[in-house]
Design a protein around this motif. Structure first.
Motif, PDB file in Angstrom:
ATOM      1  N   ARG A 295       0.827  -1.210   0.000  1.00  0.00           N
ATOM      2  CA  ARG A 295       0.000   0.000   0.000  1.00  0.00           C
ATOM      3  C   ARG A 295       0.863   1.262   0.000  1.00  0.00           C
ATOM      4  O   ARG A 295       0.578   2.218  -0.723  1.00  0.00           O
ATOM      5  CB  ARG A 295      -0.932  -0.023   1.213  1.00  0.00           C
ATOM      6  CG  ARG A 295      -1.981   1.082   1.198  1.00  0.00           C
ATOM      7  CD  ARG A 295      -3.090   0.795   2.191  1.00  0.00           C
ATOM      8  NE  ARG A 295      -2.573   0.544   3.519  1.00  0.00           N
ATOM      9  CZ  ARG A 295      -2.786  -0.571   4.217  1.00  0.00           C
ATOM     10  NH1 ARG A 295      -3.502  -1.553   3.697  1.00  0.00           N
ATOM     11  NH2 ARG A 295      -2.299  -0.721   5.426  1.00  0.00           N
ATOM     12  N   ARG A 296       1.934   1.248   0.781  1.00  0.00           N
ATOM     13  CA  ARG A 296       2.802   2.426   0.870  1.00  0.00           C
ATOM     14  C   ARG A 296       3.532   2.686  -0.448  1.00  0.00           C
ATOM     15  O   ARG A 296       3.597   3.820  -0.919  1.00  0.00           O
ATOM     16  CB  ARG A 296       3.816   2.243   1.998  1.00  0.00           C
ATOM     17  CG  ARG A 296       4.719   3.466   2.221  1.00  0.00           C
ATOM     18  CD  ARG A 296       5.622   3.272   3.416  1.00  0.00           C
ATOM     19  NE  ARG A 296       6.509   2.125   3.270  1.00  0.00           N
ATOM     20  CZ  ARG A 296       6.386   0.979   3.923  1.00  0.00           C
ATOM     21  NH1 ARG A 296       5.386   0.805   4.769  1.00  0.00           N
ATOM     22  NH2 ARG A 296       7.231  -0.014   3.730  1.00  0.00           N
TER      23      ARG A 296
ATOM     24  N   SER B  97       1.026   3.881  -3.080  1.00  0.00           N
ATOM     25  CA  SER B  97       0.604   5.241  -2.762  1.00  0.00           C
ATOM     26  C   SER B  97       1.707   6.247  -3.056  1.00  0.00           C
ATOM     27  O   SER B  97       1.463   7.302  -3.650  1.00  0.00           O
ATOM     28  CB  SER B  97       0.185   5.311  -1.293  1.00  0.00           C
ATOM     29  OG  SER B  97      -0.231   6.617  -0.961  1.00  0.00           O
TER      30      SER B  97
ATOM     31  N   ARG C  17       1.584   9.213  -5.765  1.00  0.00           N
ATOM     32  CA  ARG C  17       1.711  10.596  -5.301  1.00  0.00           C
ATOM     33  C   ARG C  17       2.819  11.320  -6.091  1.00  0.00           C
ATOM     34  O   ARG C  17       2.653  12.473  -6.499  1.00  0.00           O
ATOM     35  CB  ARG C  17       2.021  10.605  -3.795  1.00  0.00           C
ATOM     36  CG  ARG C  17       1.995  11.990  -3.166  1.00  0.00           C
ATOM     37  CD  ARG C  17       2.044  11.911  -1.655  1.00  0.00           C
ATOM     38  NE  ARG C  17       0.788  11.404  -1.115  1.00  0.00           N
ATOM     39  CZ  ARG C  17       0.604  10.181  -0.640  1.00  0.00           C
ATOM     40  NH1 ARG C  17       1.592   9.328  -0.623  1.00  0.00           N
ATOM     41  NH2 ARG C  17      -0.573   9.805  -0.186  1.00  0.00           N
TER      42      ARG C  17
ATOM     43  N   PRO D 245      -4.021   9.044  -4.120  1.00  0.00           N
ATOM     44  CA  PRO D 245      -3.042   7.953  -4.056  1.00  0.00           C
ATOM     45  C   PRO D 245      -3.366   6.909  -3.000  1.00  0.00           C
ATOM     46  O   PRO D 245      -3.246   5.698  -3.253  1.00  0.00           O
ATOM     47  CB  PRO D 245      -1.720   8.674  -3.745  1.00  0.00           C
ATOM     48  CG  PRO D 245      -1.919  10.058  -4.262  1.00  0.00           C
ATOM     49  CD  PRO D 245      -3.362  10.364  -4.001  1.00  0.00           C
ATOM     50  N   ASP D 246      -3.779   7.350  -1.814  1.00  0.00           N
ATOM     51  CA  ASP D 246      -4.036   6.400  -0.725  1.00  0.00           C
ATOM     52  C   ASP D 246      -5.245   5.523  -1.022  1.00  0.00           C
ATOM     53  O   ASP D 246      -5.207   4.300  -0.821  1.00  0.00           O
ATOM     54  CB  ASP D 246      -4.235   7.147   0.594  1.00  0.00           C
ATOM     55  CG  ASP D 246      -2.980   7.872   1.053  1.00  0.00           C
ATOM     56  OD1 ASP D 246      -1.872   7.394   0.721  1.00  0.00           O
ATOM     57  OD2 ASP D 246      -3.098   8.908   1.721  1.00  0.00           O
TER      58      ASP D 246
ATOM     59  N   ALA E 279      -4.409   3.034  -3.879  1.00  0.00           N
ATOM     60  CA  ALA E 279      -3.565   1.928  -3.409  1.00  0.00           C
ATOM     61  C   ALA E 279      -4.393   0.915  -2.630  1.00  0.00           C
ATOM     62  O   ALA E 279      -4.257  -0.301  -2.823  1.00  0.00           O
ATOM     63  CB  ALA E 279      -2.434   2.472  -2.540  1.00  0.00           C
TER      64      ALA E 279
END
Length: 207
Positions: A135-136, A139, A143, A157-158, A161
């Motif tokens: 996920r990070r 994201s 971004r 983005p978050d 993801a």
């Protein structure tokens, strides 16, 4: 003629890999709680004592199976290294073919990952860390691309993801229940092509 030290080491490495493969297959089929070392030993063509020479307990074996899983096939993180974020998204569709080449991985993650939510411990920490990492990275890449103008300005983005992870888990669950009805390759290809189109910035009108 006695075998050399190097040959003994190679045999030991091969036997260990054999046990890890058997462990992954058995955990995938029976779950961690439902699996015994005797079952893993039988699948590996060994005795339980033979397995114990390499792994002192079922928990120790599972911990190494989790690491072994990452060596078998790279996950979504490996698809997000390209410079072109839109093409990277499209290439994530290739994961379906990789997973279908190793179907026990899908079941392992669903069964053992699901158990870990209740049981906790190292398996939970492993699956939680993997989810957070995927996920990070997704994201962060989105971004960066948004700031560079290579994806749409209204992209979140978050949320995107999290959506990608939700799609993959949902697709895997559907396929496990009805593999004859769910075309995993087609589903992946359709979703990631649609996502790539959705992320692509609109062309500026010609003046």
């Amino acid at each position: 003629m006695p075998i050399s030290k190097e040959e003994r080491q190679a045999l030991r490495v091969a036997r260990r890999e054999q046990i890890l493969d058997a462990g992954l297959e058995t955990f995938a089929a029976e779950g961690y709680q439902g699996t015994t070392l005797a079952e893993i030993a039988a699948r590996a063509g060994l005795t339980e004592i033979g397995v114990a020479r390499y792994f002192a307990s079922k928990a120790e074996l599972l911990a190494d199976v989790l690491r072994h899983r990452d060596n078998i096939v790279p996950d979504a993180l490996a698809r997000m290294t390209g410079a072109d974020i839109i093409e990277s998204v499209r290439h994530m569709a290739d994961l379906a073919s990789t997973l279908l080449d190793h179907p026990s991985l899908v079941r392992f993650e669903t069964v053992v990952g699901g158990e870990s939510v209740v049981e906790g411990g190292e398996p939970f920490e492993y699956f939680e860390a993997r989810l957070q990492a995927v996920r990070r990275v997704l994201s962060d890449r989105l971004r960066e691309a948004k700031e560079a103008g290579t994806v749409r300005a209204d992209t979140d983005p978050d949320l995107t993801a999290a959506e990608v992870i939700a799609f993959m888990h949902g697709a895997h669950t559907q396929w496990l229940f009805s593999p004859q009805d769910v075309d995993l390759r087609g589903l992946y290809r359709h979703y990631f092509n649609q996502l790539a189109e959705r992320l692509t910035p609109a062309q500026a009108p010609h003046g």
